[in-house]
Design a protein around this motif. Sequence first.
Motif, PDB file in Angstrom:
ATOM      1  N   ASP A   1       0.832  -1.192   0.000  1.00 43.39           N
ATOM      2  CA  ASP A   1       0.000   0.000   0.000  1.00 43.39           C
ATOM      3  C   ASP A   1       0.870   1.247   0.000  1.00 43.39           C
ATOM      4  N   GLU A   2       0.590   2.155  -0.911  1.00 40.58           N
ATOM      5  CA  GLU A   2       1.198   3.487  -0.953  1.00 40.58           C
ATOM      6  C   GLU A   2       2.725   3.487  -1.039  1.00 40.58           C
ATOM      7  N   ARG A   3       3.284   2.489  -1.718  1.00 38.95           N
ATOM      8  CA  ARG A   3       4.734   2.440  -1.951  1.00 38.95           C
ATOM      9  C   ARG A   3       4.981   2.019  -3.392  1.00 38.95           C
ATOM     10  N   PRO A   4       6.114   2.415  -3.949  1.00 41.60           N
ATOM     11  CA  PRO A   4       6.427   1.948  -5.304  1.00 41.60           C
ATOM     12  C   PRO A   4       6.637   0.427  -5.318  1.00 41.60           C
ATOM     13  N   VAL A   5       6.316  -0.189  -6.417  1.00 40.58           N
ATOM     14  CA  VAL A   5       6.506  -1.633  -6.566  1.00 40.58           C
ATOM     15  C   VAL A   5       8.003  -1.907  -6.729  1.00 40.58           C
ATOM     16  N   LEU A   6       8.489  -2.892  -5.999  1.00 38.07           N
ATOM     17  CA  LEU A   6       9.878  -3.335  -6.110  1.00 38.07           C
ATOM     18  C   LEU A   6       9.932  -4.486  -7.105  1.00 38.07           C
ATOM     19  N   LEU A   7      10.728  -4.339  -8.144  1.00 40.05           N
ATOM     20  CA  LEU A   7      10.894  -5.386  -9.150  1.00 40.05           C
ATOM     21  C   LEU A   7      12.286  -6.000  -9.013  1.00 40.05           C
ATOM     22  N   VAL A   8      12.330  -7.326  -9.020  1.00 42.86           N
ATOM     23  CA  VAL A   8      13.599  -8.045  -8.891  1.00 42.86           C
ATOM     24  C   VAL A   8      13.638  -9.125  -9.961  1.00 42.86           C
ATOM     25  N   ARG A   9      14.758  -9.161 -10.690  1.00 43.58           N
ATOM     26  CA  ARG A   9      14.984 -10.178 -11.724  1.00 43.58           C
ATOM     27  C   ARG A   9      16.132 -11.059 -11.256  1.00 43.58           C
ATOM     28  N   LYS A  10      15.909 -12.362 -11.277  1.00 40.78           N
ATOM     29  CA  LYS A  10      16.952 -13.321 -10.908  1.00 40.78           C
ATOM     30  C   LYS A  10      17.088 -14.341 -12.029  1.00 40.78           C
ATOM     31  N   HIS A  11      18.338 -14.732 -12.270  1.00 39.46           N
ATOM     32  CA  HIS A  11      18.582 -15.851 -13.174  1.00 39.46           C
ATOM     33  C   HIS A  11      19.369 -16.876 -12.376  1.00 39.46           C
ATOM     34  N   PHE A  12      18.684 -17.949 -12.003  1.00 40.93           N
ATOM     35  CA  PHE A  12      19.310 -18.995 -11.208  1.00 40.93           C
ATOM     36  C   PHE A  12      20.095 -19.909 -12.137  1.00 40.93           C
ATOM     37  N   VAL A  13      21.413 -19.864 -11.998  1.00 41.07           N
ATOM     38  CA  VAL A  13      22.318 -20.634 -12.846  1.00 41.07           C
ATOM     39  C   VAL A  13      23.155 -21.529 -11.943  1.00 41.07           C
ATOM     40  N   ALA A  14      23.216 -22.780 -12.299  1.00 38.27           N
ATOM     41  CA  ALA A  14      23.991 -23.742 -11.520  1.00 38.27           C
ATOM     42  C   ALA A  14      25.483 -23.482 -11.695  1.00 38.27           C
ATOM     43  N   PRO A  15      26.285 -23.849 -10.689  1.00 36.96           N
ATOM     44  CA  PRO A  15      27.737 -23.736 -10.831  1.00 36.96           C
ATOM     45  C   PRO A  15      28.237 -24.641 -11.960  1.00 36.96           C
ATOM     46  N   PRO A  16      29.428 -24.359 -12.480  1.00 35.62           N
ATOM     47  CA  PRO A  16      29.980 -25.190 -13.566  1.00 35.62           C
ATOM     48  C   PRO A  16      29.958 -26.677 -13.196  1.00 35.62           C
ATOM     49  N   GLY A  17      29.528 -27.471 -14.163  1.00 39.22           N
ATOM     50  CA  GLY A  17      29.486 -28.911 -13.946  1.00 39.22           C
ATOM     51  C   GLY A  17      28.183 -29.406 -13.330  1.00 39.22           C
ATOM     52  N   LYS A  18      27.291 -28.476 -12.962  1.00 37.79           N
ATOM     53  CA  LYS A  18      26.005 -28.861 -12.380  1.00 37.79           C
ATOM     54  C   LYS A  18      24.880 -28.306 -13.236  1.00 37.79           C
ATOM     55  N   VAL A  19      23.721 -28.890 -13.096  1.00 32.30           N
ATOM     56  CA  VAL A  19      22.519 -28.397 -13.749  1.00 32.30           C
ATOM     57  C   VAL A  19      21.429 -28.320 -12.686  1.00 32.30           C
ATOM     58  N   PHE A  20      20.812 -27.161 -12.573  1.00 34.62           N
ATOM     59  CA  PHE A  20      19.713 -27.032 -11.631  1.00 34.62           C
ATOM     60  C   PHE A  20      18.485 -27.732 -12.191  1.00 34.62           C
ATOM     61  N   SER A  21      17.859 -28.520 -11.365  1.00 35.79           N
ATOM     62  CA  SER A  21      16.607 -29.162 -11.742  1.00 35.79           C
ATOM     63  C   SER A  21      15.457 -28.168 -11.582  1.00 35.79           C
ATOM     64  N   ARG A  22      14.326 -28.532 -12.113  1.00 36.76           N
ATOM     65  CA  ARG A  22      13.099 -27.763 -11.939  1.00 36.76           C
ATOM     66  C   ARG A  22      12.800 -27.562 -10.448  1.00 36.76           C
ATOM     67  N   VAL A  23      12.977 -28.619  -9.680  1.00 40.41           N
ATOM     68  CA  VAL A  23      12.729 -28.564  -8.232  1.00 40.41           C
ATOM     69  C   VAL A  23      13.640 -27.525  -7.587  1.00 40.41           C
ATOM     70  N   GLU A  24      14.905 -27.502  -7.962  1.00 35.21           N
ATOM     71  CA  GLU A  24      15.859 -26.567  -7.362  1.00 35.21           C
ATOM     72  C   GLU A  24      15.550 -25.125  -7.771  1.00 35.21           C
ATOM     73  N   ILE A  25      15.197 -24.893  -9.025  1.00 38.14           N
ATOM     74  CA  ILE A  25      14.860 -23.530  -9.460  1.00 38.14           C
ATOM     75  C   ILE A  25      13.639 -23.031  -8.690  1.00 38.14           C
ATOM     76  N   ARG A  26      12.645 -23.875  -8.523  1.00 44.38           N
ATOM     77  CA  ARG A  26      11.449 -23.476  -7.778  1.00 44.38           C
ATOM     78  C   ARG A  26      11.788 -23.224  -6.305  1.00 44.38           C
ATOM     79  N   ARG A  27      12.647 -24.062  -5.732  1.00 43.47           N
ATOM     80  CA  ARG A  27      13.059 -23.872  -4.333  1.00 43.47           C
ATOM     81  C   ARG A  27      13.789 -22.540  -4.174  1.00 43.47           C
ATOM     82  N   LEU A  28      14.690 -22.238  -5.093  1.00 36.78           N
ATOM     83  CA  LEU A  28      15.424 -20.973  -5.031  1.00 36.78           C
ATOM     84  C   LEU A  28      14.484 -19.778  -5.215  1.00 36.78           C
ATOM     85  N   ALA A  29      13.469 -19.926  -6.052  1.00 39.37           N
ATOM     86  CA  ALA A  29      12.491 -18.853  -6.239  1.00 39.37           C
ATOM     87  C   ALA A  29      11.699 -18.623  -4.954  1.00 39.37           C
TER      88      ALA A  29
END
Length: 172
Positions: free
Chosen positions: A126-154
């Motif tokens: 209420d009565e404040r500007p909307v805060l927008l945040v963009r994230k790109h969840f990228v796994a460390p080299p040699g790993k791949v984030f699963s759907r479950v992990e991306i959702r957990r991080l979100a």
Amino acid sequence: MRDELVLLAQRTLDACLARKLKIATAESCTGGLLAGALTENAGASNVFERGFVTYSNEAKQDMLGVPAQLIAAHGAVSAEVAEAMALGALAKSRAQLVLSVTGIAGPDGGTAEKPVGLVHFAVAQDERPVLLVRKHFVAPPGKVFSRVEIRRLAVLTGLHLLLEAAAPQLRA
């Protein structure tokens, strides 16, 4: 549900209760997991007002009033749609604090412009500007984030954003 998420959700609920804030969520890629993390805690009903799970574009339009033209122009995974989702949830609830989330959890659906792991968040109050945040969840080299992990991080990021909005002095 993972303990880390439940504990962070409890901190968020406590901060909102202390400020007498009701919260709502508007979720797409997390499919209700944010609401689930919050309501995993006893006493959540003192703070959590409602959750909107708007997985489809039609649901975003019907439940939150997101204009079809906005989705057509920017795509469902965009800052513009995240903001419209948050403002729609704020208008259609009795909450004073809303978090929306829309993204691409994968493993399919990503493009060069909008890769798997891209998530947009919006915090509306209420009565404040909307805060927008963009994230790109990228796994460390040699790993791949699963759907479950991306959702957990979100969910984890979303809870941190809610906590920060409810109690900025805590710096979640």
